[in-house]
Design a protein around this motif. Structure first.
Motif: not given
Lengths: 266, 341
Positions: A87-96, A98-106, B97-104
């Motif tokens: 969870v921390i990893w996803d937050r720090e490295f931005g992957f979170l 990708e999931v938050l803008v997806s149409p999946m509910p939280r 579709g979204m491409v963020f400033q920071e890599p994701s």
């Protein structure tokens, strides 16, 4: 249907990431070996009491048998809490994002993540089962199935707990400190390495163990989880066998709800 | 509550009927005491390549985050592809579709796995995922890299993969937040190449934030934003016409000629025999040539640039001419990795 696909994707990602992390796997294998084969076998001869000159076992099990179920829990604790690092990893490295803008509910995102962590924790828990014959524990299919179900329940609750903490911790370092400061104390006060009742009567317990220790052990929910594991694997219960199941179920539901409240707010 | 929009992505007739415009009305957002967005209103027509131009901290990213439902505005309404992002965020997300400033990207997953993850999370069927992953990898020229872990890619390649991922679920609108920051010139050019190719092929509305003026020239429409306010909006040509200034540069044959020109145009900036005069109207240059043609060595006209537009509007240069510390760090990181290619 769409939602299931999404939950599956998140689950699969967690599992793949964990399996590709060699360090975590090494820990999962070496930890039970250390605890069971070295500490367990080493203390085996001392696990008995002398009452009026008569040597007898405190409980009708060897020490290795006694701690075996607790080591399953220890492995699950480490792995569940560790999975929250993602969870921390996803937050720090931005992957979170990708999931938050997806149409999946939280809630679905969170469920996928927790199920992924749970799967890995159950896997690490069952690694301990491989050592069952060294602990001299007979393992029937029924034990294994029942054990896996309990492991799943415990792992689900602990992974949710880890995620609650991860939401409040800002850094990897902070999380490392946390996991050491929480896992071992919880483990030691769960009646994992010593029985709550060193003698066979209540009166002797009060004499031998200080009240504060008994208090700590009895309020630690994991005490009842270990008890449920013992009931399953060696047929020894210190409490009502249903109590462990109820408490683990309550942990799973309660911590998941809290984690969801956090996640919805984030 | 506004009523749910009727058309669903699959039930729509033809691409020509898609109305994938963006509409922002009176959006404000405050962070503590700073007003990040101050009553911003914007319209973006379908099929446009639209740029939000402004210095760092102007509010571009905040606006993009509001449009992509990550952030809620304090007030105002925002719609993407006909869906209100405030009342219907899940529907809106399916269409963008979204491409963020920071890599994701997940750098422990392979290129293919990253794309497949995205497809699953956006509810795409197996057949759709296969087809689109193929198409998108081809578009961004990463087909040969599908089995590589994302961390093995250079930063230019990562950015391309993110663009491929953002488009995988066939959104109507693609948002890109500073897509070319931290990339070398060659990678930047490639990214713009993909974007223009995409727009032609997929009937897509593309919204890009940038603070590189030269990149804005590729866009159909530009919105200049600074300190949370929209300062101007229009095509690059319109903006230049409205706010840019045109300059005539002339070098006189000798000092006497230069003196004569200077006498006629006292506002000119003179250095030696060279003069720079602001062009006020279309008649100026012909009149100037008619008067001095015989006395000039060279003469040239600087068309108004967006740089001068920006200067005129904000009264200052784009703040970040120099790389930010973060870019420097990032660039250093890139040099350690594989070459951009």
């Amino acid at each position: 249907m769409k939602l299931l696909g999404g939950i599956y994707a998140i689950w699969l990602r967690e599992v793949k990431r964990a399996l590709r992390d060699r360090g975590q796997l090494i820990g999962g294998v070496s930890r039970p070996i250390l605890w069971l084969l070295i500490m367990g076998i080493g203390l085996n001869p001392y696990f008995r009491g002398e009452v009026y000159g008569e040597v007898r076992f405190v409980i009708p099990y060897t020490y290795v048998q006694f701690i075996f179920p607790a080591i399953i829990m220890l492995n699950i604790m480490y792995t569940s809490v560790q999975s929250a690092v993602s969870v921390i990893w996803d937050r720090e490295f931005g992957f979170l994002r990708e999931v938050l803008v997806s149409p999946m509910p939280r809630w679905a995102v969170l469920l996928g993540k927790i199920l992924g962590g749970t799967t890995i924790a159950v896997l690490h828990g069952s690694l301990v089962l491989v050592l069952a014959r060294f602990a001299n524990i007979p393992m029937g299919w029924l034990n294994v199935v029942q054990g896996l179900a309990l492991m799943f329940l415990l792992a689900f609750g602990l992974t949710s707990f880890g995620i609650i903490i991860a939401n409040r911790v800002r850094s990897f370092e902070g999380f490392g400190v946390f996991s050491n400061a929480v896992i071992l104390p919880l483990y030691f006060t769960s009646s994992s390495i010593f029985p709550l009742d060193p003698a066979l009567t209540r009166a002797q317990t009060a004499v031998l163990y200080p009240d504060w220790l008994i208090f700590l052990v009895s309020i630690n929910p994991l005490t009842y989880a270990v008890d449920a594991f013992r009931g399953t694997f060696i047929g020894f219960n210190q409490f009502d066998p249903m109590l462990g199941l109820i408490i683990m179920g309550a942990m799973a539901v309660g911590f998941f709800t809290l984690a969801l409240i956090d996640f919805n707010r984030a | 509550m506004t009523p749910r929009p009727v058309p669903s992505p699959s039930s729509e007739a033809g691409p020509a009927e898609r109305a994938s415009n963006i509409s922002v009305r009176g959006v404000s957002k405050r962070y503590g005491r700073t007003l990040a967005l101050d009553d911003v209103s914007l319209e973006v027509e379908a099929g446009r390549l639209f740029a939000l131009l402004g210095p760092n901290g102007a509010g571009k990213t905040t606006l993009l985050h509001i449009l992509s439902t990550i952030l809620r505005p304090d007030s105002g309404v925002a719609e993407v592809a006909g869906v209100n992002v405030l009342t219907n965020p899940l529907d809106a997300r399916q269409r963008i579709g979204m491409v963020f400033q920071e890599p994701s990207l997940d750098d422990r997953l392979t290129v293919q796995e990253n794309l497949n993850f995205h497809g699953l999370v956006y509810g795409m069927s197996l057949a759709d995922r296969r087809r689109r992953i193929e198409e998108m990898l081809e578009l961004v020229e990463l087909s040969d890299w599908r089995e590589h872990l994302a961390r093995q890619l250079s930063s230019g390649m990562k950015r391309r993969l993110e663009i491929a991922r953002g488009l995988l679920h066939e959104p109507r609108i693609l948002f890109l937040d500073e897509p070319t920051v931290g990339l070398d010139a060659q990678s930047r050019e490639r990214i713009w190449m993909y974007l223009s190719e995409l727009r032609a092929r997929e009937n897509l509305t593309i919204v890009v934030t940038t603070h590189y003026l030269e990149e804005v020239e590729y866009c159909d429409a530009v919105c200049i934003i600074d300190r949370g306010k929209v300062l101007a909006e229009g095509s690059p040509e319109e903006l230049k016409a409205a706010h840019g200034k045109e300059f005539l540069r002339a070098t006189a044959l000798n000092a006497e000629a230069a003196d004569r020109i200077h006498a006629r145009h006292p506002e000119a900036i003179r250095s030696g025999n060279s003069l720079v005069i602001e062009v006020k109207d279309a008649a100026f240059a012909p009149a100037f040539l008619a008067a001095f043609a015989g006395e000039l060595e060279t003469v040239s006209i600087d068309r108004p640039s967006l740089e001068s537009v920006f200067l005129t509007l904000t009264g200052r240069d784009l703040r970040d001419k120099k790389a930010e510390p973060r870019d420097i760090v990032r660039a250093a990181g890139q040099r350690g990795e594989a070459s951009t290619g």
